[in-house]
Scaffold this active site. Structure first.
Site, PDB file in Angstrom:
ATOM      1  N   GLU A  93      -6.333  -7.888  -0.378  1.00  0.00           N
ATOM      2  CA  GLU A  93      -7.024  -7.630   0.890  1.00  0.00           C
ATOM      3  C   GLU A  93      -8.490  -7.323   0.612  1.00  0.00           C
ATOM      4  OE1 GLU A  93      -5.255  -4.716   3.425  1.00  0.00           O
ATOM      5  OE2 GLU A  93      -3.207  -5.462   3.149  1.00  0.00           O
ATOM      6  N   GLU A 136       0.787  -1.236   0.000  1.00  0.00           N
ATOM      7  CA  GLU A 136       0.000   0.000   0.000  1.00  0.00           C
ATOM      8  C   GLU A 136       0.821   1.290   0.000  1.00  0.00           C
ATOM      9  OE1 GLU A 136      -2.899  -0.207   3.160  1.00  0.00           O
ATOM     10  OE2 GLU A 136      -4.192  -1.551   2.027  1.00  0.00           O
TER      11      GLU A 136
END
Length: 702
Positions: A366, A269
């Site tokens: 995710e 991320e």
């Protein structure tokens, strides 16, 4: 490959990328085991397809283990409640900094031993629905620095054991480098919260409060110095990049021969403001390190929250074993109906399919079943995003410490209200209770097809009205269908949570029956998006929304499409709402694949299209409706009046029958005498008079 050479390539590539890929006739390519790599334009050729990506991933994340996140394991962080600037930890970095290497390592070892166990790995494997694990690891585990030194000693030994367990139970492992020096996104999940300021000195009232701010000034300095006023990077930090590449080099050296390792994800991320060409060059350099020493590993790259063909189309074209990771959550969406969440889940298939065509393999690294932002500390220790959570949260008793009673700060004090330090938002334990995700309500019969009762319902469903199991089960089927039916698979976040939060816990979701065990390719899952896929829903203007709200929504949709919206201001009444029907539905259907929802600031709502369905259409208990028919106000008033009259007459009759004293007074009343002497009264109540009173007051009862 020498790191100095990589950094020289970095400078060349970043400079060239702004103009487009170089076409260098002198670049004959660097030979690797299965392909040629061209540094000049970051592409590959001559791929021998030694390890084709033919098997879909069905996985879970082992989050909160090697990289601490307070919201996942709050039992580790309760000890910092009530702290101040000198003794409060909010992430892995400050955890080690505040506790020091000895105490920090002692607590971490107790945590490592209990958070992930062999029994848990076996349970995941035995479910039949998991074939891979994504394991967040720290860069500091392979290239220690700062307060991590000493504090995280022994972490690699536990990771070694985990890999052996995974191999024994037939599970592959993706090693995800979750942290970077100076933070790649400013979140606590990067290891160190960045863009942080203690504000206690300027908070003079009430006195004694310890306060801080994070979200309004968040920053990320891994890849360079970030200027928060200009909202851009002023330089590239080559020292940090070199550190990250060394960490990957050490990781590959240690695990290249382990049979359980599927591959590596070099950074998790990186935030959306990361200079994209610099990020791509980092990915390229890391890829070459991996492929030199682990030629069969997969190389997974996070999309930096830019999941578009314009960003990634053609990048590393022809390079084997690369894949793009995107994270898809609904927890940060606005409160909406179940239909909105269902449609949003299924709509992801279109964007995933597009990216599979334009880039290559896509993995949803995710996702969860959360549809709200209520999980405690989800947005940081004792903090929250401004404006979150969007709805009131459910509170349950805080859990006992998973690592045992020796953990400092546990259990939570049931007599203490919300404790500091206090951020710009509110989230934390209070009087022994902790916030968790809201319940879903069963829909009332007359509003089932809008699926909207949840928005105005209490956070904890009353007895008999809890529809959470049904909603979560159907939502899980649709997400699994969307993420695996088109792309290359997924990893659920997370495998477990400290608090009871099954929307974020794969093990609890399995236990509740939300996620099915066994083969995830069965027909029920693969066809779970059939209604959304055939366009069985329309996005209509919300007739209960104010006209100004609808006008703003229409103007927004038209503006996004670069269309003229000047005419909207003249519309009113039903013509305005009808125009909203057309504009909202067209925009939603055009953009739902990229995440658009049918909301438009409350101006629109999703409804089922007016079509005829067979009985089979309703076979999956789609709405979980209950037979609760609502009445108009005038009907309710009428029923109350009738009920009052019937009750009064019944009571009067019983009193006449059972109370002689009451009966005598009624007959002796001057006001009631005309009534009691009437033929109707005598016929109706004559048999209710007590004996001896049949002729009372001159009334003849014959």
């Amino acid at each position: 490959m020498n790191l100095c050479r990589l950094l020289s390539i970095w400078t060349l590539a970043v400079g060239a990328s702004a103009k487009g890929p170089l076409t260098d006739d002198a670049d004959e390519g660097t030979p690797f085991k299965h392909f040629l790599a061209f540094n000049s334009n970051q592409t590959c050729a001559s791929d021998s397809h030694a390890m084709p990506f033919n098997n879909q991933i069905r996985g879970v994340n082992l989050g909160g283990w090697m990289v601490l996140e307070p919201w996942i394991t709050p039992s580790l962080f309760y000890q910092f409640l009530g702290g101040d600037e000198t003794n409060t930890a909010m992430d892995h970095y400050s955890f080690c900094e505040v506790l020091g290497p000895e105490e920090g390592n002692k607590q971490l070892k107790r945590h490592w031993e209990s958070w992930v166990t062999e029994d848990i790995i076996k349970e995941l494997a035995d479910s039949g629905a998991v074939n891979s694990l994504r394991v967040p690891v720290g860069d500091f585990m392979f290239e220690p620095y700062g307060p991590y030194i000493g504090c995280t000693d022994g972490a690699l030994d536990y990771l070694d054991t985990l890999l052996d367990w995974a191999h024994a139970y037939g599970l592959s492992v993706l090693l995800d480098v979750h942290t970077q020096k100076d933070s790649q996104n400013g979140f606590d999940n990067s290891g160190q919260t960045q863009g942080f300021q203690w504000t206690s000195r300027i908070s003079n009232y009430p006195r004694g409060l310890t306060t801080f701010q994070h979200w309004p000034i968040r920053a990320a300095h891994w890849i360079g110095d970030f200027d928060s006023e200009a909202v851009n990077y002023t330089n590239i930090n080559h020292d940090n990049i070199a550190h990250s590449l060394r960490a990957i080099d050490h990781l590959v050296d240690r695990y290249s021969g382990h049979p359980a390792v599927l591959g590596v994800e070099p950074v998790n991320e990186p935030w959306e403001l990361t200079p994209i060409e610099a990020l791509k060059t980092f990915y390229w350099d890391a890829y070459l390190i991996v492929k030199k020493k682990a030629p069969y590993w997969k190389f997974i790259m996070h999309d930096s929250f830019r999941f578009t063909p314009e960003t990634w189309g053609g990048f590393m074209k022809g390079c084997p074993d690369r894949a793009l990771d995107t994270h898809i959550y609904q927890a940060w969406m606005d409160p909406s109906s179940r239909l909105t969440f269902y449609n949003n889940a299924c709509a992801q298939k279109q964007q995933i399919a597009l990216m599979e065509r334009e880039f290559g393999p896509v993995i949803v690294g995710e996702w969860s079943l959360a549809t709200d932002n209520c999980a405690m500390w989800l947005n940081g220790f004792n903090d929250n995003l401004p404006g979150f959570p969007r709805s009131p949260c459910k509170y349950i008793p805080c859990s006992l410490p998973y690592m045992g009673s020796d953990q400092p700060g546990t259990p939570v004090d049931p007599g203490a209200a919300l404790q500091g330090p206090y951020g710009t938002g509110i989230s934390g334990p209070s009087f022994g209770l902790c916030p968790v995700d809201r319940d879903w309500m069963t829909e009332r019969y007359n509003s089932a097809e809008s699926g909207s009762n949840w928005m105005s319902s209490p956070p904890e469903a009353p007895r008999g009205r809890d529809g959470t199991d049904e909603v979560m089960s159907l939502l899980a089927l649709k997400k699994i269908s969307a993420f695996s039916g088109i792309g290359h698979g997924f990893y659920f976040w997370n495998f477990r949570t400290d608090l009871y939060n099954p929307q974020w816990s794969y093990l609890l979701a399995l236990e509740r029956g939300w996620i099915p065990k066994g083969d995830l390719n069965d027909e029920r899952i693969m066809n779970s998006c059939h209604r959304e896929d055939v366009g069985a829903f329309v996005c209509e203007a919300n007739r209960e929304a104010p006209e100004e709200t609808v006008k703003n929504g229409i103007s927004y949709a038209l503006g996004e499409e670069k269309k003229d919206s000047a005419y909207v201001v003249k519309l009113e009444g039903e013509p305005l709402y009808s125009e909203g029907d057309a504009v909202f539905d067209e925009f939603w259907k055009s953009h739902r694949a990229t995440g658009a929802t049918c909301d438009f600031g409350g101006a629109a709502q999703l409804k089922e299209a007016n079509v005829t369905h067979t009985d089979e259409y309703y076979s999956d208990d789609y709405y979980n409706a209950v037979e609760v028919k609502e009445f108009a106000t005038w009907k309710i008033v009428l029923l109350v009046v009738i009920g009052t009259l019937v009750g009064s007459l019944t009571g009067f009759a019983l009193a006449m029958k059972l109370s002689p004293k009451f009966s005598r007074r009624v007959r002796s009343s001057t006001i009631l005498r005309p009534v009691t002497r009437s033929t109707v009264f005598r016929q109706s109540f004559g048999n209710m008079l007590e004996p001896g009173l049949q002729g009372y007051a001159g009334i003849s009862m014959d």
